[in-house]
Scaffold this motif. Structure first.
Motif, mmCIF file in Angstrom:
data_model
loop_
_atom_site.group_PDB
_atom_site.id
_atom_site.type_symbol
_atom_site.label_atom_id
_atom_site.label_comp_id
_atom_site.label_asym_id
_atom_site.label_seq_id
_atom_site.Cartn_x
_atom_site.Cartn_y
_atom_site.Cartn_z
ATOM 1 N N VAL A 56 52.513 -7.410 49.911
ATOM 2 C CA VAL A 56 52.109 -8.703 50.469
ATOM 3 C C VAL A 56 50.624 -8.667 50.834
ATOM 4 O O VAL A 56 49.879 -9.609 50.524
ATOM 5 N N THR A 57 50.188 -7.586 51.463
ATOM 6 C CA THR A 57 48.765 -7.486 51.813
ATOM 7 C C THR A 57 47.907 -7.408 50.544
ATOM 8 O O THR A 57 46.812 -7.974 50.510
ATOM 9 N N ALA A 58 48.421 -6.733 49.516
ATOM 10 C CA ALA A 58 47.693 -6.651 48.245
ATOM 11 C C ALA A 58 47.561 -8.046 47.628
ATOM 12 O O ALA A 58 46.493 -8.415 47.121
ATOM 13 N N LEU A 59 48.639 -8.830 47.684
ATOM 14 C CA LEU A 59 48.610 -10.190 47.151
ATOM 15 C C LEU A 59 47.622 -11.067 47.931
ATOM 16 O O LEU A 59 46.837 -11.810 47.338
ATOM 17 N N LEU A 60 47.644 -10.956 49.256
ATOM 18 C CA LEU A 60 46.711 -11.728 50.083
ATOM 19 C C LEU A 60 45.262 -11.320 49.814
ATOM 20 O O LEU A 60 44.373 -12.174 49.742
ATOM 21 N N THR A 61 45.030 -10.020 49.653
ATOM 22 C CA THR A 61 43.687 -9.528 49.333
ATOM 23 C C THR A 61 43.242 -10.062 47.983
ATOM 24 O O THR A 61 42.091 -10.481 47.814
ATOM 25 N N CYS A 62 44.162 -10.071 47.032
ATOM 26 C CA CYS A 62 43.867 -10.575 45.690
ATOM 27 C C CYS A 62 43.510 -12.067 45.738
ATOM 28 O O CYS A 62 42.533 -12.502 45.120
ATOM 29 N N VAL A 63 44.268 -12.847 46.479
ATOM 30 C CA VAL A 63 44.001 -14.284 46.600
ATOM 31 C C VAL A 63 42.639 -14.516 47.255
ATOM 32 O O VAL A 63 41.842 -15.336 46.785
ATOM 33 N N ALA A 64 42.361 -13.794 48.339
ATOM 34 C CA ALA A 64 41.071 -13.942 49.021
ATOM 35 C C ALA A 64 39.920 -13.525 48.102
ATOM 36 O O ALA A 64 38.883 -14.201 48.051
ATOM 37 N N GLY A 65 40.095 -12.426 47.390
ATOM 38 C CA GLY A 65 39.057 -11.953 46.469
ATOM 39 C C GLY A 65 38.799 -12.944 45.347
ATOM 40 O O GLY A 65 37.645 -13.211 44.992
#
Length: 167
Positions: A56-65
């Motif tokens: 989930v944190t990886a997905l959120l980081t990906c979206v923000a990036g």
């Protein structure tokens, strides 16, 4: 009416005239993607061996990036400006914190060009003007490589012809 000897000449405060090369948008996007990948990859690897919430944190980081990659480079292109006159080197940069730098020609100590791997791929360069300032060098980023080489040559000639000891 001239200025008295020993009095500083007032430099005009106006926005610099030149923008970065349009290919700089691609360069900034590729750098943003690389930074995002460097943040997401360890989270995905850790999630494979640890708690699944790291996905989930990886997905959120990906979206923000990806939001950064889409939104910020065009803004940087509109903001980043530079200009060289007979008196000074002007730069305007930043997207959250805007920085306007003015380096008088008489204070220039060195002029360097830099071309990282992505810049070489895109035929871009950065010109770094080092001065006697404690604030550090003035960087003109996202220039066409040939234009950067010409700028460095021109600045070097102008600096050598300008009286002063660059301190």
């Amino acid at each position: 009416m001239g200025t008295p000897t020993g009095t500083a000449v007032a430099l005009p405060l106006r926005p610099p005239a030149h923008q970065a090369d349009p290919r700089a948008v691609t360069w900034w996007r590729l750098r943003g993607l690389g930074g995002t990948l460097m943040l997401v990859a360890p989270q995905v690897v850790a999630a494979a061996f640890g708690p699944s919430w790291l996905l989930v944190t990886a997905l959120l980081t990906c979206v923000a990036g990806l939001a950064y990659v889409v939104a910020v480079p065009p803004v940087l292109f509109r903001i980043h400006r530079w200009e060289v006159t007979g008196e000074a080197v002007y730069t305007l940069s930043g997207w959250l914190v805007r920085e306007w730098r003015i380096a008088p020609i008489s204070r220039i100590q060195t002029v360097d060009t830099e071309r990282g791997p992505l810049q070489q791929l895109l035929r871009l360069a950065t010109v770094t003007v080092t001065t006697a300032s404690a604030r550090g060098a003035v960087k003109i980023t996202g220039l066409d490589a040939a234009a950067a080489a010409e700028l460095a040559r021109s600045l070097t000639e102008t600096t050598q012809a300008t009286p002063g000891d660059a301190t």
